[in-house]
Design a protein around this motif. Sequence first.
Motif, PDB file in Angstrom:
ATOM      1  N   GLY A   4      42.698  49.820  41.156  1.00 16.12           N
ATOM      2  CA  GLY A   4      42.271  50.023  39.723  1.00 16.12           C
ATOM      3  C   GLY A   4      41.700  48.809  39.186  1.00 16.12           C
ATOM      4  N   PRO A   5      41.673  48.420  37.720  1.00 16.48           N
ATOM      5  CA  PRO A   5      41.269  47.417  36.966  1.00 16.48           C
ATOM      6  C   PRO A   5      42.100  46.038  37.397  1.00 16.48           C
ATOM      7  N   THR A   6      41.333  44.867  37.643  1.00 16.63           N
ATOM      8  CA  THR A   6      42.043  43.757  38.163  1.00 16.63           C
ATOM      9  C   THR A   6      41.373  42.662  37.215  1.00 16.63           C
ATOM     10  N   ARG A   7      41.832  41.422  37.575  1.00 15.00           N
ATOM     11  CA  ARG A   7      41.751  40.113  37.051  1.00 15.00           C
ATOM     12  C   ARG A   7      41.783  39.146  38.040  1.00 15.00           C
ATOM     13  N   THR A   8      41.055  37.866  38.318  1.00 19.38           N
ATOM     14  CA  THR A   8      41.239  37.165  39.350  1.00 19.38           C
ATOM     15  C   THR A   8      41.466  35.809  38.755  1.00 19.38           C
ATOM     16  N   LEU A   9      42.331  35.032  39.360  1.00 22.61           N
ATOM     17  CA  LEU A   9      42.800  33.716  39.069  1.00 22.61           C
ATOM     18  C   LEU A   9      42.509  32.796  40.107  1.00 22.61           C
ATOM     19  N   GLN A  10      41.784  31.705  39.889  1.00 24.01           N
ATOM     20  CA  GLN A  10      41.682  30.671  40.939  1.00 24.01           C
ATOM     21  C   GLN A  10      42.704  29.370  40.652  1.00 24.01           C
ATOM     22  N   TRP A  11      43.718  29.010  41.470  1.00 28.79           N
ATOM     23  CA  TRP A  11      44.734  28.032  41.294  1.00 28.79           C
ATOM     24  C   TRP A  11      44.691  27.058  42.403  1.00 28.79           C
ATOM     25  N   ALA A  12      44.821  25.778  41.658  1.00 29.53           N
ATOM     26  CA  ALA A  12      44.658  24.623  42.650  1.00 29.53           C
ATOM     27  C   ALA A  12      46.034  24.174  42.692  1.00 29.53           C
ATOM     28  N   PRO A  13      46.376  22.985  43.814  1.00 34.09           N
ATOM     29  CA  PRO A  13      47.978  22.736  43.577  1.00 34.09           C
ATOM     30  C   PRO A  13      48.339  22.378  42.280  1.00 34.09           C
ATOM     31  N   GLY A  14      49.700  22.560  42.073  1.00 31.49           N
ATOM     32  CA  GLY A  14      50.036  21.987  40.586  1.00 31.49           C
ATOM     33  C   GLY A  14      50.577  23.066  39.670  1.00 31.49           C
ATOM     34  N   TRP A  15      51.023  22.864  38.619  1.00 25.13           N
ATOM     35  CA  TRP A  15      51.542  23.658  37.522  1.00 25.13           C
ATOM     36  C   TRP A  15      50.433  24.587  36.970  1.00 25.13           C
ATOM     37  N   HIS A  16      50.474  25.841  36.920  1.00 25.54           N
ATOM     38  CA  HIS A  16      49.609  26.673  35.996  1.00 25.54           C
ATOM     39  C   HIS A  16      50.337  27.395  35.301  1.00 25.54           C
ATOM     40  N   ASN A  17      49.600  27.860  34.134  1.00 20.64           N
ATOM     41  CA  ASN A  17      50.303  28.620  33.152  1.00 20.64           C
ATOM     42  C   ASN A  17      49.463  30.127  32.968  1.00 20.64           C
ATOM     43  N   ALA A  18      50.083  31.040  33.143  1.00 22.84           N
ATOM     44  CA  ALA A  18      49.351  32.285  33.093  1.00 22.84           C
ATOM     45  C   ALA A  18      50.051  33.495  32.604  1.00 22.84           C
ATOM     46  N   ALA A  19      49.420  34.546  32.068  1.00 24.52           N
ATOM     47  CA  ALA A  19      49.972  35.813  31.852  1.00 24.52           C
ATOM     48  C   ALA A  19      49.936  36.967  32.783  1.00 24.52           C
ATOM     49  N   TRP A  20      50.951  37.505  32.830  1.00 26.56           N
ATOM     50  CA  TRP A  20      50.827  38.918  33.624  1.00 26.56           C
ATOM     51  C   TRP A  20      50.304  40.052  33.022  1.00 26.56           C
ATOM     52  N   SER A  21      49.371  40.679  33.790  1.00 28.52           N
ATOM     53  CA  SER A  21      48.694  41.900  33.149  1.00 28.52           C
ATOM     54  C   SER A  21      49.062  43.132  33.609  1.00 28.52           C
ATOM     55  N   GLY A  22      50.207  43.264  34.685  1.00 33.25           N
ATOM     56  CA  GLY A  22      50.711  44.512  35.187  1.00 33.25           C
ATOM     57  C   GLY A  22      52.018  44.675  34.416  1.00 33.25           C
ATOM     58  N   ALA A  23      52.943  45.229  35.275  1.00 37.66           N
ATOM     59  CA  ALA A  23      54.327  45.407  35.026  1.00 37.66           C
ATOM     60  C   ALA A  23      55.022  45.586  36.081  1.00 37.66           C
ATOM     61  N   SER A  24      55.902  44.699  36.558  1.00 40.53           N
ATOM     62  CA  SER A  24      56.346  44.786  37.870  1.00 40.53           C
ATOM     63  C   SER A  24      57.583  43.371  38.050  1.00 40.53           C
ATOM     64  N   THR A  25      58.087  43.410  39.162  1.00 40.53           N
ATOM     65  CA  THR A  25      59.174  42.598  39.634  1.00 40.53           C
ATOM     66  C   THR A  25      58.597  41.105  40.030  1.00 40.53           C
ATOM     67  N   PRO A  26      59.226  40.271  39.793  1.00 43.80           N
ATOM     68  CA  PRO A  26      58.634  38.977  40.277  1.00 43.80           C
ATOM     69  C   PRO A  26      58.092  38.591  41.654  1.00 43.80           C
ATOM     70  N   ALA A  27      58.786  39.258  42.404  1.00 43.68           N
ATOM     71  CA  ALA A  27      58.028  39.341  43.861  1.00 43.68           C
ATOM     72  C   ALA A  27      56.830  40.062  43.945  1.00 43.68           C
ATOM     73  N   GLU A  28      56.825  41.181  43.264  1.00 42.64           N
ATOM     74  CA  GLU A  28      55.320  41.914  43.511  1.00 42.64           C
ATOM     75  C   GLU A  28      54.378  40.954  42.603  1.00 42.64           C
ATOM     76  N   VAL A  29      54.752  40.492  41.343  1.00 44.03           N
ATOM     77  CA  VAL A  29      54.186  39.602  40.371  1.00 44.03           C
ATOM     78  C   VAL A  29      53.228  38.436  41.170  1.00 44.03           C
TER      79      VAL A  29
END
Length: 616
Positions: free
Chosen positions: A447-472
Amino acid sequence: MKRLALMLLLVAALATSVGLLLRPATQASPDVAITVNSTADTNTRDSVMTLREAMLMATGDLAVADLSFEECQQVSSAEWSLLYCWSPVFPIGSGTAETIVFDTSVFPPVSPATITLGSALPTLNTGGDTVDGTSTGVIVGYTPQILSPCFDITSDNNTIKGLEINGCYGGAVGIRGGAEGNTVGGSSPGEGNVMSHGGEGDVVEISGSGTDANVVKGNYIHSNHGNGVVIGSGARDNTVGGSNPGDRNVISGQTISGGGVAIAGSGTRGNVVKGNYIGTDPSGTSPLSNGQWGVFITSGAQDNTIGGSSPGDRNVISGNLQEGVFISGSGTTGNVVRGNYIGTNASGTAGLPNGAQGVAIGVGAQDNTIGGTGAGEGNLIAYNEDDGVWVYSDATATDAAGNTSEFSTPMAVPEPTLTPSPTPSPTASPTATGTPSPTATPTPPAGPTRTLQWAPGWHNAAWSGASTPAEVFACAAGKYAAAYRLVNGSWERYFPDRPDISNMGPLAPYDAFLILITQPVTCTMPVAVASGSSRTLQWGVGWQNAGWSGADGTPPEQAFACAAGNYAAAYRFTDAGLERYFPGRPDISNMGPLNKYDAFLILVTAPVSCTMAIAP
């Protein structure tokens, strides 16, 4: 049989008496080595020596004579005499210096073993004791929420070195009660501690009148809820770091509620912070941000020194989300900041900006000195997101020429313009060899998705689905160390494969999180179908972390309009760095429009109910 037993007891008693008589009365007691050969956290007479038992012996609360035969073999000075364990060093505990070491067959350096504590360890209260994990692999941590630190020190001349101290809610090491001359870490390879995930406490705390001349050096302190190192409540003449490379602490990666080093309180004076990397990675070339300031001097602390005039004294205070150095509070006087790199990399050739001013002085702080006229006393303050040095209207500072001024309006010293010279290629540090664990490649969601590119370090993002942390966080499997989420003013955490110290619940759409990435990763997340036309958030006072749910391209003043008058600042992570928005201050705001699922941090000053639109 009774006669035989009595004879055996008599022989044992005579052997003990002869041993004691033969020991010269004036001979100094030698150090006693106690070897820990179990990961258990018990105090029972069995076949192994645990860390808890070793520390009970060091504090005089477990007698040699009470040990089992197998336990007796783990005490260097002890011997088994027919029916019980005895030692010519008498008594072990008070009056002797014990060194606690670890059996490498149980704690191999290439595959560290964990001691999970069920309760607080005994306080080191007799002095002269060492817990030494050098050249072994020892991890010490808590399971329950115990508020005391893992290692609590109230006596003199103790050392904690070579350990990984992980998950202690009350901090890793606490030095208090007038304890002097203690050392946390060391200058030689392997002597530094790795201290992380400090729960609600500060990782290392040195506190109280008379708690003087302690040293914290050679450690890696990161990823906890509180601050890295705190010196307060009248502690004096303590040192964080040192002038030699081996003394350097890396104090970085504290979460949004934590800073690097704090020095606070009336009577807290004469402390020195030098030679550290605060807010950067261990190489000093990339940011590993502390969530607040790099160094904070406040609440009447006096005559403390940050840096020094020699190159070895230099702190690199860069990459922090707020000020590099913040000096504040009535009575906070006589502090000196000199010889540091603030906002640059370790070589001073490129920027690692702090998220606000390089140095800020305010809230009544008086007569503090930034720089100096002597060789090496000037600070290099550059590339920061706000002014280089900012002195608020109710503060005074002494400039590098030695002049003291009072300011009726805020004074800002702009950043210098630098032309960076070429940066030499860093020499790679040797790494341990071994076969890496295979990492499963997550299946992209349907289904619909979004893609994030993360380099090493802290990142702040928002979850767009609904799931457990392990799945997120499955899309970043093997490439992240920790994730945090603010819920009703307190932090939830998730550490991969550590359910014993994780407490994060399921995530819903627009729930924001902070994640510490260790390797570059592309993360593909599902996009849930929008539900309803709006959502309402209840925010209390303090930092809040949320995801924008409205239309793409919404200006910050509109996105945060629901909290108008009730917030002081907002921040957002982008590929270009940390953007900020201060209401009514377009001159120092640089946050662009928000798109759906953009996460932000907002500092709320009064309780507010914030209703946001949900874009289709």
